[in-house]
Design a protein around this motif. Structure first.
Motif, mmCIF file in Angstrom:
data_model
loop_
_atom_site.group_PDB
_atom_site.id
_atom_site.type_symbol
_atom_site.label_atom_id
_atom_site.label_comp_id
_atom_site.label_asym_id
_atom_site.label_seq_id
_atom_site.Cartn_x
_atom_site.Cartn_y
_atom_site.Cartn_z
ATOM 1 N N UNK A 160 -4.403 48.788 -10.157
ATOM 2 C CA UNK A 160 -3.441 47.044 -10.420
ATOM 3 C C UNK A 160 -4.565 45.774 -10.324
ATOM 4 N N UNK A 161 -5.772 45.911 -9.186
ATOM 5 C CA UNK A 161 -6.276 44.436 -9.358
ATOM 6 C C UNK A 161 -7.595 44.658 -10.438
ATOM 7 N N UNK A 162 -8.347 45.543 -10.639
ATOM 8 C CA UNK A 162 -9.466 46.002 -10.852
ATOM 9 C C UNK A 162 -9.309 46.466 -12.703
ATOM 10 N N UNK A 163 -8.627 47.131 -12.695
ATOM 11 C CA UNK A 163 -8.163 47.484 -14.375
ATOM 12 C C UNK A 163 -8.014 46.141 -15.108
ATOM 13 N N UNK A 164 -6.580 44.921 -14.990
ATOM 14 C CA UNK A 164 -5.886 44.400 -15.375
ATOM 15 C C UNK A 164 -7.047 43.369 -15.353
#
Length: 395
Positions: A306-310
């Protein structure tokens, strides 16, 4: 013979045996130390160590040396020169994870106010990933120098910097006052400034003259760490915070590398006792603790995507880097245990929460060995899935 000597001997022997077994099984050695502590401790083990307080005293030295070494390995100059993708991810991952974590854990029933701040602590625990596990597994796979490997390591360094801020503010978590918080941060900056000036104009001169005498280098480095830890405690911070700043203050100087090489073996010996002492406090697992731990594990894995990928995907790193970096960082940090241990000492959390986060860390540590070793195969699966769902690739 003093009772503490046999107990240290038994503890270290158990840690060595369990560490060897877990390493042979390609599992994190830290997990072996925790299991060893549980086996020899009085809670669920054979009570071979009847006075865990003795081990805890020694382990606190390991904790201080751990933070000193972490500070040494933080080089602010190299971070400032990092690419914008890493800076975005390093700042955004932690903040987003804490914000999402506070909301999630509060929503499922953990406290946030009136003397109960479990939701805040859990969000902090889940926002930090394990440098020891990630670096070891990526090193074994020869992936530290790949772009996802460098991105993972860079985010870990940013997390350590966030942890410094947490340590500075932690004593005042139950009384969140903006003035108190600013004073704590100000004290940390002043201590860092003092440390930097002493490092530049005093320590550099001293280390140049004792560089050829290894035992003097070790003695001087430990003395510096103890001095800054003492000053930190004296001005109202913690000794751990002072030790961390002691390392950061000399991290950008050339002699910092030599200090790491000399201190590392000693730190690891004491650090073993730190994880052993935590393992000794682990209670018999209950359905409630394991269930809560599994919820935390699922949140940790989900929060990385939810945080690193986008952030990485939108900043131009590409889908492969974004997915693999998210997988690499999907575990709970040993630094979370440090924060939890201090939180227990401050009276902010109960032993049950510490026990639960230990179980969660153990589970994520085991899962990480599979995530990192199979990160390319998992990426191919997720990439195909996203393509079928018609998500546009960003390369």
């Amino acid at each position: 013979m003093h009772g503490i000597i046999p107990e240290i001997g038994i503890s270290l022997l158990a840690a060595t045996v369990l560490g060897f077994i877990f390493q042979s099984l390609k599992q994190p050695v830290i997990l072996g130390y925790l299991v060893a502590g549980a086996i020899v401790g009085p809670e669920i083990g054979f009570a071979l160590v009847k006075s865990p307080e003795n081990i805890k005293v020694i382990s606190e030295i390991g904790l201080i040396l751990l933070l000193f070494i972490i500070g040494l390995e933080l080089n602010p100059v190299s971070l400032i020169s990092s690419g914008r993708q890493l800076i975005y991810a390093g700042i955004g991952q932690f903040l987003l994870c804490v914000i999402i974590g506070i909301g999630f854990f509060f929503m499922i029933g953990y406290g946030l106010g009136q003397g109960n701040i479990d939701a805040l602590y859990l969000s902090l625990f889940c926002a930090l990933s394990s440098t020891a596990i990630v670096v070891k597994l990526l090193y074994d796979k020869f992936e530290l120098d790949t772009f996802p490997g460098r991105m993972s390591l860079g985010i870990l360094i940013f997390q350590d910097i966030w942890a410094i801020l947490v340590l500075a503010l932690q004593p005042n978590f139950l009384n969140p006052d903006i003035v108190v918080a600013l004073i704590a941060v100000g004290k940390s900056i002043v201590l860092l400034g003092i440390g930097f000036l002493l490092s530049r104009y005093v320590l550099q001169w001293v280390f140049e003259r004792i560089a050829k005498t290894p035992e003097m280098v070790v003695g001087m480095a430990i003395s510096w760490c103890v001095l800054m830890a003492g000053i930190g405690a004296w001005i109202g911070l913690s000794m751990e915070m002072g030790a961390l700043i002691a390392g950061v203050a000399i991290s950008s100087f050339p002699y910092g590398v030599h200090i790491i090489a000399k201190i590392l073996p000693m730190r690891d010996s004491f650090l073993t006792l730190f994880f052993l002492s935590i393992g000794m406090t682990i209670p018999m697992p209950s359905v409630s603790i394991i269930t809560q731990a599994l919820v935390v594990v699922m949140f940790v894995i989900a929060s990385r995507f939810i945080t690193v990928y986008p952030i990485l995907s939108l900043s131009g790193s590409g889908r492969r880097t974004a997915i693999i970096t998210s997988l690499n960082l999907a575990q709970i940090s040993e630094f979370s245990l440090v924060i939890a241990s201090l939180g227990l000492g401050f009276g902010h959390i109960k032993e049950s929460l510490l026990s639960m986060i230990i179980y969660a860390m153990a589970i994520t540590s085991v899962l990480s060995s599979y995530f990192i070793n199979g990160n390319h195969q998992i990426y191919l699966f997720l990439d195909g899935l996203l393509n079928r769902l018609d998500f546009r690739r960003s390369n």
